[in-house]
Motif scaffolding. Structure first.
Motif, mmCIF file in Angstrom:
data_model
loop_
_atom_site.group_PDB
_atom_site.id
_atom_site.type_symbol
_atom_site.label_atom_id
_atom_site.label_comp_id
_atom_site.label_asym_id
_atom_site.label_seq_id
_atom_site.Cartn_x
_atom_site.Cartn_y
_atom_site.Cartn_z
ATOM 1 N N TYR A 47 42.885 -46.938 -8.757
ATOM 2 C CA TYR A 47 43.058 -48.151 -9.586
ATOM 3 C C TYR A 47 41.785 -48.503 -10.368
ATOM 4 N N LEU B 78 46.679 -52.936 -17.399
ATOM 5 C CA LEU B 78 46.913 -51.969 -16.319
ATOM 6 C C LEU B 78 45.716 -51.033 -16.194
ATOM 7 N N LEU C 252 52.115 -46.151 -12.332
ATOM 8 C CA LEU C 252 53.161 -46.731 -11.486
ATOM 9 C C LEU C 252 54.126 -47.594 -12.299
ATOM 10 N N ALA C 253 53.677 -48.082 -13.449
ATOM 11 C CA ALA C 253 54.422 -49.100 -14.200
ATOM 12 C C ALA C 253 55.578 -48.470 -14.992
ATOM 13 N N ARG D 211 47.701 -48.080 -12.020
ATOM 14 C CA ARG D 211 48.886 -48.900 -12.305
ATOM 15 C C ARG D 211 49.652 -48.407 -13.529
#
Lengths: 343, 343
Positions: free
Chosen positions: B276, B225, B232-233, B229
């Motif tokens: 990102y 990641l 977000l994960a 991310r």
């Protein structure tokens, strides 16, 4: 006159499932309908090509019947399934239908015995809720069998299947559960080509497999090391594998399952170092497949924690694997993220 | 008459080093000799192509001098280096020569100031042992600068360099250490294009950077990641990132470095989610490069443990990263394993 063959529906005919179908039909006591997905076209055209340490070389083999959808069995159907055998992976967090929802149309309430040849804990719960009158069996398979391309199965080390009945709290007849398990073992073993044993203590076999799956399998998946390299790589066994295994043993103890310490050494040394076998979860990570993180790592962690067991290693492994899974889901289009930008 | 320029040798002219060379020469107070390895041929032929948020677009830029080997400075040499600036990665476990061994031939005892623009803890110890009469400075760089192909540098966010002197127990003149740091900051800042600050408390800046490097960077490397991310994960930040950061803070406290809790939030939210950005260690894993696991994860873990700090998360991250590193070393041919077999 011979007894009627058991009518068996097989869900998932990859490496494990196809060898199961073969064993079930080889003894002459069952006819198998296999539900195929990704390999349906290949197998419909050419059958399976199987290279098996137990069965030799088979070209164009098919079970009695194949289909690409779950059959619908109604009360007026001419047939019903005596057993439904599930050998698919258990991906509880895929967002798709559950295993029990998938097979629902093929289950005859009070009749069909459901056999879960699958890893992990609490995988039977959903089936028992949806089918409170049906017997659910546990299968723990130790097998090295892979579908290398659709329809081509390479089965490298002897099949070793442990069968027993999950206790279904909705059913009062414990003897019927035991009898269903016994019959399945008889059918599976009839050809005499495989090792299939009946156990009463389902929990033991399932926790024992977790010594491999929750620990070695998950650590290999995160490091990229295989079963040989993990033993060669400095102190990885002592600093990661054994602590994780000790936590699984402690969690098992907390639910009354006593795994002897020697099990850890057996699992670590199960294969010769120089076989360098990538465990299934590592293969799945390499292929970008979803992994069985919830059933084989999340569940034992939740059980251990609920019983006050300290599981610091498993906890980090679990959450890292969840991150890996999240990324795999995103790559498969199961998760959408905001577009790239700077806000 | 102007003062003579500082004579500077730069070791490692990739993303970070090349922008450092540019800053050092831009103000007119230094001349830089850059030691190049993988990009020597490219830069010798065409110079650097640099796209920099601080310096604009430069085509064919070269520092005063480039070389592909560490110069040898003897007592009879016509020149000596006032500063040697090291911007290479610190791979203590590579099996190759250490950083201090590499630069030894270019160091004038009692004169050359060594500047380590590198992450991690205890990286100065080897230099101080080998060069007990030399001043060693600490540089902590926050910069988003990459060499995308040999000789092509893309520098995306403003350079931010924190300089201070490591206390060298072999030297009595603390003021001289401070003066060397001050002069370096003056040279680096002279063009007015970058942020380079002088600090007394070197330890604080180094531990603060570990809140990113030992935690977010290593967790991203293991999960795949990036900085967006990971946020977000699901619960990755709460279950992995924050626990790891709390352990680094506790280890820092154990050596008298007080990192406010707010630092964690700052680091987590340092970049917009939708940028990102893959952190450097994740990029290195993707590329199969060796990673700075010992200096940025192993050292804080050892320090914390020695002081009785519980660091269960960092411990698992560290040992997993060591496994990843072992595999990368094997792929690079630095480790040999027994041939495949079944024994």
């Amino acid at each position: 006159m011979s007894l009627p063959k058991a009518n068996i529906l097989l869900i998932g005919s990859g490496g494990v499932g196809t060898i199961a179908a073969l064993n079930l039909e080889a003894g002459g006591l069952a006819q198998v309908t296999a539900v195929l997905r990704s390999n349906y076209e290949a197998v419909a055209s050419n059958g399976f090509d199987i290279t098996s340490c137990d069965h030799g070389s088979l070209k164009g083999w098919k079970p009695t019947s194949i289909t690409n959808r779950i059959p619908e069995i109604t009360t007026s159907s001419p047939q019903k399934y005596d057993y439904i055998v599930c050998t698919t992976k258990v991906i509880a967090d895929s967002g798709g239908p559950t295993g029990e929802q998938l097979i629902q149309s093929a289950v005859t309430p009070g009749h069909t015995v459901i056999v879960l040849i699958q890893n992990g804990l609490n995988i039977e719960k959903g089936y028992q809720r949806l089918f409170p009158q049906n017997i659910v069996l546990s299968g723990i398979s130790m097998i090295d069998s892979h579908e290398v391309v659709p329809g081509v199965i390479v089965h490298g080390s002897a099949d070793d299947l442990v069968i027993g009945a999950f206790r279904n709290p909705g059913l009062v007849d414990v003897a019927a559960e035991a009898a269903a398990a016994e019959r399945f073992v008889r059918i599976y073993s009839a050809a005499g080509k495989t090792k299939c044993v009946l156990v009463r203590d389902v929990a033991y076999s399932r926790w024992r497999k977790l010594i491999f799956n929750a620990c070695l399998n998950s650590i290999c998946a995160l490091t990229g090391l295989d079963t040989g390299r993990i033993r060669l790589a400095d102190d990885a066994v002592e600093t990661l594998v054994r602590p994780a295994m000790a936590e699984i043993r402690a969690a098992a103890t907390s639910v009354g399952v006593d795994l002897p310490a020697g099990v850890c050494d057996e699992v670590i040394a199960a294969y010769p170092v120089t076989m360098y076998l990538p465990p299934s979860m590592l293969e799945d990570v390499w292929k970008g497949n979803l992994i069985e993180v919830e059933s084989i790592v999340g569940e034992p962690l939740r059980i251990g924690r609920a019983n006050g067991v300290s599981m610091p290693t498993l906890s980090v492994l679990y959450h890292l694997l969840k991150g890996v899974q999240w990324r795999a889901k995103e790559k498969k289009g199961l998760i959408e993220i905001p577009a790239q930008g700077t806000e």
